[in-house]
Design a protein around this motif. Structure first.
Motif, PDB file in Angstrom:
ATOM      1  N   THR A  16     -47.512  12.900 -34.931  1.00 55.95           N
ATOM      2  CA  THR A  16     -46.616  13.516 -35.601  1.00 55.95           C
ATOM      3  C   THR A  16     -46.710  14.883 -35.665  1.00 55.95           C
ATOM      4  O   THR A  16     -47.675  15.693 -35.977  1.00 55.95           O
ATOM      5  CB  THR A  16     -46.246  12.857 -36.798  1.00 55.95           C
ATOM      6  OG1 THR A  16     -47.481  12.893 -37.669  1.00 55.95           O
ATOM      7  CG2 THR A  16     -45.998  11.115 -36.551  1.00 55.95           C
ATOM      8  N   GLN A  18     -45.693  18.497 -37.983  1.00 56.26           N
ATOM      9  CA  GLN A  18     -45.415  18.991 -39.430  1.00 56.26           C
ATOM     10  C   GLN A  18     -43.919  18.843 -39.828  1.00 56.26           C
ATOM     11  O   GLN A  18     -43.594  18.506 -41.058  1.00 56.26           O
ATOM     12  CB  GLN A  18     -46.099  20.285 -39.638  1.00 56.26           C
ATOM     13  CG  GLN A  18     -47.525  20.715 -39.323  1.00 56.26           C
ATOM     14  CD  GLN A  18     -48.511  19.623 -40.432  1.00 56.26           C
ATOM     15  OE1 GLN A  18     -47.895  19.634 -41.583  1.00 56.26           O
ATOM     16  NE2 GLN A  18     -49.536  19.193 -39.772  1.00 56.26           N
ATOM     17  N   LYS A  21     -43.210  15.294 -40.886  1.00 53.89           N
ATOM     18  CA  LYS A  21     -44.034  14.767 -42.115  1.00 53.89           C
ATOM     19  C   LYS A  21     -43.387  15.415 -43.148  1.00 53.89           C
ATOM     20  O   LYS A  21     -43.039  14.767 -44.226  1.00 53.89           O
ATOM     21  CB  LYS A  21     -45.563  15.504 -42.099  1.00 53.89           C
ATOM     22  CG  LYS A  21     -46.184  14.594 -41.134  1.00 53.89           C
ATOM     23  CD  LYS A  21     -47.778  15.548 -41.213  1.00 53.89           C
ATOM     24  CE  LYS A  21     -48.687  14.804 -40.505  1.00 53.89           C
ATOM     25  NZ  LYS A  21     -49.857  15.406 -40.205  1.00 53.89           N
ATOM     26  N   LYS A  24     -40.219  13.177 -43.719  1.00 57.20           N
ATOM     27  CA  LYS A  24     -40.426  12.121 -44.278  1.00 57.20           C
ATOM     28  C   LYS A  24     -40.715  12.449 -45.735  1.00 57.20           C
ATOM     29  O   LYS A  24     -40.387  11.480 -46.518  1.00 57.20           O
ATOM     30  CB  LYS A  24     -41.665  11.496 -43.401  1.00 57.20           C
ATOM     31  CG  LYS A  24     -42.061  10.308 -44.103  1.00 57.20           C
ATOM     32  CD  LYS A  24     -43.443   9.777 -43.722  1.00 57.20           C
ATOM     33  CE  LYS A  24     -44.031   8.466 -44.083  1.00 57.20           C
ATOM     34  NZ  LYS A  24     -45.343   8.123 -43.787  1.00 57.20           N
ATOM     35  N   LYS A  25     -41.408  13.229 -46.207  1.00 58.64           N
ATOM     36  CA  LYS A  25     -41.672  13.334 -47.887  1.00 58.64           C
ATOM     37  C   LYS A  25     -40.587  13.951 -48.403  1.00 58.64           C
ATOM     38  O   LYS A  25     -40.116  13.379 -49.451  1.00 58.64           O
ATOM     39  CB  LYS A  25     -42.757  14.506 -47.893  1.00 58.64           C
ATOM     40  CG  LYS A  25     -44.209  14.296 -47.570  1.00 58.64           C
ATOM     41  CD  LYS A  25     -44.561  13.374 -48.411  1.00 58.64           C
ATOM     42  CE  LYS A  25     -45.945  12.913 -48.312  1.00 58.64           C
ATOM     43  NZ  LYS A  25     -46.597  12.049 -49.446  1.00 58.64           N
TER      44      LYS A  25
END
Length: 95
Positions: A16, A18, A21, A24-25
């Motif tokens: 994945t 950055q 990620k 997603k956060k």
């Protein structure tokens, strides 16, 4: 001796990016980026209004801007905590 091909930290070496990620956060905790953006907006507005503050003292202007920026950030974090509690205890089905 040849080094082993096994990964030491496989959870960190996923395919994945950055950006995915980060997205997603942001989906997990949506109020943190809102709070950061609001804080930045208040600081930018305060810097812009620094020249046009009239006869207000510099220290008083800076105190007002600091309180506004902190208030926005704390308010957004509080909303985020309430949102996560709502998801955890109200929306989550009882087991």
């Amino acid at each position: 001796m040849s080094p082993s091909q096994e990964s030491v930290f496989p959870e960190y070496e996923t395919e994945t990016s950055q950006t995915s990620k980060l997205i997603k956060k942001f989906k997990e905790t949506p109020f943190v980026p809102i709070g950061m953006g609001g804080f930045t907006a208040v600081v930018a507005y305060g810097l812009y209004k620094l020249k046009h503050r009239g006869d207000m003292k510099l220290s008083l202007h800076l105190i007002h801007m600091r309180v506004a920026a902190q208030g926005f950030a704390v308010g957004a974090l509080t909303c985020g905590v309430l949102y996560s509690m709502f998801r955890e205890y109200v929306v989550k089905p009882k087991e």
